[in-house]
Write a protein that holds these residues in place. Structure first.
Motif, short mmCIF file in Angstrom:
data_model
loop_
_atom_site.label_atom_id
_atom_site.label_comp_id
_atom_site.label_asym_id
_atom_site.label_seq_id
_atom_site.Cartn_x
_atom_site.Cartn_y
_atom_site.Cartn_z
N UNK A 20 0.80 -1.36 -0.02
CA UNK A 20 -0.09 0.02 -0.12
C UNK A 20 0.68 1.13 0.08
N UNK A 21 1.83 1.09 0.84
CA UNK A 21 2.64 2.19 0.75
C UNK A 21 3.39 2.71 -0.54
N UNK A 22 3.81 1.51 -0.98
CA UNK A 22 4.80 1.48 -2.57
C UNK A 22 3.87 2.30 -3.38
N UNK A 23 2.40 1.76 -3.35
CA UNK A 23 1.42 2.35 -4.48
C UNK A 23 1.08 3.77 -4.10
N UNK A 24 1.07 4.21 -2.92
CA UNK A 24 0.90 5.69 -2.36
C UNK A 24 2.00 6.40 -3.11
N UNK A 25 3.34 5.99 -2.80
CA UNK A 25 4.47 6.82 -3.23
C UNK A 25 4.69 7.05 -4.68
N UNK A 26 4.02 5.84 -5.41
CA UNK A 26 4.32 5.86 -6.83
C UNK A 26 3.32 6.99 -7.40
N UNK A 27 1.99 6.79 -6.83
CA UNK A 27 1.08 7.59 -7.39
C UNK A 27 1.34 9.09 -6.90
N UNK A 28 2.01 9.49 -5.98
CA UNK A 28 2.53 10.94 -5.65
C UNK A 28 3.70 11.15 -6.61
N UNK A 29 4.71 10.16 -6.79
CA UNK A 29 5.84 10.61 -7.82
C UNK A 29 5.21 10.63 -9.43
N UNK A 30 4.25 10.16 -9.73
CA UNK A 30 3.52 10.34 -10.95
C UNK A 30 3.05 11.62 -11.14
N UNK A 31 2.14 12.24 -10.05
CA UNK A 31 1.93 13.46 -9.83
C UNK A 31 2.68 14.42 -10.19
N UNK A 32 3.92 14.28 -9.20
CA UNK A 32 4.84 15.42 -9.53
C UNK A 32 5.84 15.26 -10.78
N UNK A 33 5.69 14.22 -11.46
CA UNK A 33 6.47 14.11 -12.74
C UNK A 33 5.65 14.98 -13.75
N UNK A 35 5.04 17.91 -13.53
CA UNK A 35 5.53 19.11 -13.48
C UNK A 35 7.17 19.09 -13.62
N UNK A 36 7.75 18.13 -12.72
CA UNK A 36 8.97 17.88 -13.12
C UNK A 36 9.34 16.53 -13.93
N UNK A 37 9.73 17.05 -15.08
CA UNK A 37 9.75 16.21 -16.37
C UNK A 37 11.12 15.42 -16.45
N UNK A 38 11.26 14.00 -16.51
CA UNK A 38 12.39 13.32 -16.69
C UNK A 38 13.11 13.19 -15.49
N UNK A 39 12.78 13.33 -14.15
CA UNK A 39 13.55 13.26 -13.27
C UNK A 39 12.90 12.37 -12.17
N UNK A 40 12.68 11.19 -12.50
CA UNK A 40 11.96 10.19 -11.64
C UNK A 40 12.63 9.87 -10.53
N UNK A 41 13.87 9.64 -10.69
CA UNK A 41 14.92 9.03 -9.64
C UNK A 41 15.05 10.26 -8.63
N UNK A 42 15.20 11.53 -9.08
CA UNK A 42 15.30 12.51 -8.23
C UNK A 42 14.03 12.75 -7.21
N UNK A 43 12.85 12.58 -7.96
CA UNK A 43 11.45 12.78 -7.35
C UNK A 43 11.46 11.80 -6.12
#
Length: 329
Positions: A20-33, A35-43
């Motif tokens: 559940x935690x991993x899915x929540x964090x992935x959803x958060x990273x998807x939303x941030x991406x 705006x912050x394009x091409x920097x998934x690792x940094x996010x």
């Protein structure tokens, strides 16, 4: 009760909660991406740092999206963000806040500074005086401001993203090693690749990210990260890596105990980002440089010869053998 105390009582993290935690964090990273394009690792690394209750030092050239990263992170978790532009004339009170006398009420009132936010961007921290730097770093460690003998908690969650410019060093104050040690990681965003650059150019200037995470959920993720299983062999691997930094000829001062604890906490949070309830050796290897390199003090002669802390860590990771198990409970 602290997160660490609660987790100690709650026992190991279940696989269901880790998923559940991993899915929540992935959803958060998807939303941030968005705006912050091409920097998934940094996010993901910045999200892991916040989940580990740490702080981030970004060393990057201007215009790479540092302000956008901090603002977007606050937006996705429905939190408050602030930006402090550090300059030579910035005073500690400009960061933490000041006590002002109210003549009508006849009392002193505390006026909170910009540090009272969930995500604080401290831009070009090395341009302020050491006294002002120390004011921010004290808040990072204690998570409260003390003015005229009275303490004011900054609230939770609380993350500082400090930046320093690797160029134009004239008129800057280098962060002392003891203060660098307060940052859990040091990393950079870097320039986007061609595809990401085109998406940025097509993006509306008013594009905003949608909130997908509450501050309450983030605090729960911090609690889960403290329950991630770290096997004795993984802890031994961290110990051997940290001890190796103290034995290298080019290093005058190796990683501290705080560095070892930071690597363990960051690795546990990174495991949670991946949806795992346990730390594996690859978590340690992937984060060791970001967590430990800025804590090393190189010998001046080695620095003169062009040796970097990152090179030292890369060699240590090659020489120190990994544990034979994967860290599962």
């Amino acid at each position: 009760m602290t997160t660490q105390q609660h987790s100690a009582q709650a026992g190991p993290l279940s696989e269901e909660r880790a998923n559940w935690a991993g899915a929540s964090i992935r959803t958060t990273a998807d939303a941030m991406e968005q705006v912050i394009h091409g920097k998934r690792r940094v996010i993901e690394v910045v999200l892991a740092t916040q989940i580990a209750a740490g702080h981030v030092l970004l060393e990057d050239v201007p215009g790479t999206g540092k302000t956008a990263l901090a603002r977007t992170l606050a937006q996705v978790m429905q939190g408050v963000s602030s930006r402090i532009q550090f300059t030579p004339d910035l005073l500690p009170g400009d960061v933490t806040g000041v006590t002002v006398y109210d003549q009508r009420q006849g009392v002193f009132e505390f006026h909170a500074g910009p540090v009272f936010a969930n995500v604080v961007l401290a831009d070009e921290i090395n341009r302020a005086s050491p006294k002002t730097q120390s004011a921010l770093l004290e808040v990072m460690e204690e998570r409260q401001v003390t003015v005229d003998g009275k303490s004011h908690p900054v609230g939770t969650p609380f993350l500082v993203i400090a930046t320093q410019n690797p160029v134009e060093q004239a008129g800057t104050y280098r962060l002392p090693e003891a203060q660098l040690d307060r940052f859990m990681i040091k990393t950079s965003i870097g320039y986007p690749d061609g595809a990401a650059m085109q998406r940025i150019l097509r993006q509306s200037a008013t594009a905003e990210v949608r909130p997908v995470l509450t501050t309450g959920t983030l605090l729960q993720l911090q609690e889960f990260a403290a329950q991630v299983f770290v096997s004795p062999l993984i802890a031994d691997y961290i110990t051997r890596l940290v001890e190796a930094t103290r034995a290298v000829r080019e290093v005058r001062l190796g990683a501290s105990v705080r560095g070892a604890l930071a690597l363990q906490r960051m690795s546990a949070a990174w495991a949670l980002v991946q949806g795992r309830a346990y730390v594996v050796p690859d978590d340690i290897r992937g984060l060791a440089t970001a967590v430990l390199a800025h804590r090393l003090v190189l010998d001046p002669e080695a620095e003169f010869d062009g040796v970097t802390a990152e090179q030292v860590l890369a060699q240590i990771l090659l020489e120190v053998p990994e544990p034979e198990e994967n860290g599962t409970a």
